[in-house]
Design an enzyme around this catalytic site. Structure first.
Site, mmCIF file in Angstrom:
data_model
loop_
_atom_site.group_PDB
_atom_site.id
_atom_site.type_symbol
_atom_site.label_atom_id
_atom_site.label_comp_id
_atom_site.label_asym_id
_atom_site.label_seq_id
_atom_site.Cartn_x
_atom_site.Cartn_y
_atom_site.Cartn_z
ATOM 1 N N ASN A 1 0.826 -1.204 0.000
ATOM 2 C CA ASN A 1 0.000 0.000 0.000
ATOM 3 C C ASN A 1 0.869 1.266 0.000
ATOM 4 O OD1 ASN A 1 -2.473 1.581 0.084
ATOM 5 N ND2 ASN A 1 -3.420 -0.214 1.004
ATOM 6 N N ARG A 2 0.278 2.407 0.335
ATOM 7 C CA ARG A 2 0.930 3.702 0.118
ATOM 8 C C ARG A 2 1.582 4.271 1.380
ATOM 9 N NH1 ARG A 2 -3.455 3.055 -2.998
ATOM 10 N NH2 ARG A 2 -3.285 3.634 -5.208
ATOM 11 N N HIS B 1 3.538 0.067 -2.680
ATOM 12 C CA HIS B 1 3.884 -1.358 -2.787
ATOM 13 C C HIS B 1 5.391 -1.628 -2.855
ATOM 14 C CE1 HIS B 1 -0.234 -2.311 -2.811
ATOM 15 N NE2 HIS B 1 -0.477 -2.272 -4.101
ATOM 16 N N HIS C 1 -1.003 -10.032 -3.933
ATOM 17 C CA HIS C 1 -1.798 -9.144 -4.785
ATOM 18 C C HIS C 1 -2.482 -9.881 -5.942
ATOM 19 C CE1 HIS C 1 -3.072 -5.354 -6.501
ATOM 20 N NE2 HIS C 1 -2.379 -4.656 -5.604
ATOM 21 N N SER C 2 -3.080 -11.033 -5.684
ATOM 22 C CA SER C 2 -3.822 -11.720 -6.740
ATOM 23 C C SER C 2 -5.148 -11.021 -7.010
ATOM 24 C CB SER C 2 -4.084 -13.177 -6.347
ATOM 25 O OG SER C 2 -2.905 -13.945 -6.461
ATOM 26 N N TYR C 3 -5.535 -11.030 -8.289
ATOM 27 C CA TYR C 3 -6.824 -10.494 -8.737
ATOM 28 C C TYR C 3 -7.743 -11.673 -9.028
ATOM 29 C CZ TYR C 3 -4.732 -5.858 -9.770
ATOM 30 O OH TYR C 3 -4.113 -4.630 -9.709
ATOM 31 N N ASP D 1 -11.283 0.966 -3.359
ATOM 32 C CA ASP D 1 -9.826 0.841 -3.283
ATOM 33 C C ASP D 1 -9.429 1.342 -1.906
ATOM 34 O OD1 ASP D 1 -7.160 0.474 -3.772
ATOM 35 O OD2 ASP D 1 -6.969 2.050 -5.289
ATOM 36 N N GLU E 1 -6.498 -7.897 -0.198
ATOM 37 C CA GLU E 1 -5.122 -7.842 0.288
ATOM 38 C C GLU E 1 -5.094 -7.659 1.800
ATOM 39 O OE1 GLU E 1 -3.016 -4.795 -2.201
ATOM 40 O OE2 GLU E 1 -5.013 -4.742 -3.136
#
Length: 393
Positions: free
Chosen positions: A121-122, A147, A221-223, A293, A358
């Protein structure tokens, strides 16, 4: 005559004894066979996947069980390139976004299937302080760090050690992040262990140690698209998140520092909510994220490993349950997918064709004194666990 009877009786006893021994022998053979079958209930196979642009060898590991689940993981970025699970008809299909080759993974992409570190994350302005010393990170998300930076763990080649036994197959990945890599202090030794179990669950165990005080926040980080059809969006997926509060963000998706109640908002997923129900609602937070998000403040943080979230797709019947020791979870609904990245079998990944769950600490925690700490000191052991469990209903 009596002698003859005794002889016949003796022969009968010997025969019965032999039969008994044979039965016991057969039982023993049966037990050995069953034990062998149990050992073979999972498999793990290594194969070459390719070489990076700098010539590093990348391997692929295929983990399979007897229940129709198959996971492919490469040593580049610890990426899950493929994950297949059965639908309610028993047909195993792909449920994660991915590419066909290493070359595509090395190009710019939104972290498909990758391990994220040193900080998921940020981090605002890519800066944080430890013991009065300020550190400047590599910036890769406007004026912020995201990330782990442009050359984060998702772009590193990990070493691998495999193991198989009983009802699980294990792949243990290792990476040593050097002091000041991407601006982070300390030599950080990281282990991520993927374990495929025969109940169609995948455990992800994260461990790390450092020789200098640093910050750590690892995630996967799987979608996911549980329909198995990546021409469809995930807007019909029904999601549950066990969280009473949200971590609201500003226009740069950096936390404001406040935690807000989800009651009577589009962010209340305590009961099953279809993603598409409110994703376009006139809500300030949804506007900032271009959809979901955001990081949720998970309940029962003192309970350790517990249920935290789920996703369900009705047509396929697939249910994904997430269990974790982490305090937060980021639901990301693929808002920035734009139809430019290639699908495996032709076509491109369009907006909202995948969702991420996540598990992690909150964004920008190093700069938020009231958030759970992400600081790791020498002598301490970083250890978190997340499980992705698949079933049908």
């Amino acid at each position: 005559m009596n002698v003859l009877k005794r002889c016949i009786y003796g022969i009968s006893l010997v025969s019965l004894a032999s039969m008994n021994i044979q039965c016991k022998g057969d039982k023993k053979v049966e037990e050995i066979t069953l034990e062998t079958k149990a050992t073979d209930s999972v498999s793990i196979v290594k194969s070459a996947y390719g070489k990076t642009a700098t010539g590093e060898q990348v391997d692929n590991y295929t983990l399979k069980n007897q229940k129709g689940m198959e996971v492919n993981i490469i040593t580049y970025g610890g990426i899950i390139t493929s994950l297949k699970v059965p639908n309610k008809a028993g047909v195993s299909e792909e449920v994660v976004i991915g590419f066909n080759n290493l070359e595509q993974y090395q190009k710019a992409n939104p972290y498909f299937g990758a391990l994220i570190g040193r900080y998921g994350n940020r981090i605002a302005k890519g800066k944080f302080s430890l013991d009065g010393k300020e550190y400047q990170l590599a910036l890769n998300n406007g004026k912020n760090a995201l990330h782990g930076g442009p050359e984060g763990f998702h772009r590193r080649v990990w070493t691998a050690e495999e193991a198989k036994g009983g009802a699980n197959a294990t792949l243990k990945l290792k990476y040593v992040s050097k002091d000041m890599e991407e601006g982070y202090p300390g030599n950080l030794t990281v282990f991520v262990t993927y374990t495929l179990n025969n109940d169609n669950s995948l455990d992800v165990l994260y461990e790390a140690t450092t020789d200098k005080k640093t910050v750590v926040n690892l995630t996967q980080h799987s979608y996911f698209n549980l329909s198995g059809d990546f021409t469809k969006t995930i807007l019909d997926h029904e999601v549950v998140i066990d969280a009473d509060k949200l971590v609201p963000v500003d226009g740069d998706l950096i936390p404001t520092g406040q935690l807000t109640d989800v009651t009577n908002t589009p962010f209340d997923f305590r009961k099953p909510r279809v993603i598409g129900k409110d994703i376009e609602a006139k809500d300030d937070q949804l506007k900032k994220g271009l959809g979901y998000d955001h990081c949720w403040v998970l309940n029962n943080q003192d309970k350790g490993d517990r249920f935290v979230a789920s996703a369900y797709e009705a047509k396929s019947g697939r249910l994904l349950e997430v269990f974790s020791t982490e305090p937060g979870i980021q639901l990301y609904t693929g808002n920035f997918l734009d139809g430019t990245l290639p699908m495996r079998n032709g076509g491109t990944y369009a907006k909202r064709t995948g969702l991420c769950l996540e598990t992690q600490h909150y964004p920008d925690s190093p700069n938020q004194k009231d958030f759970p700490t992400t600081t790791l000191s020498p002598g301490e052991n970083y250890k978190t666990k997340t499980t992705f469990k698949f079933s049908v209903k």
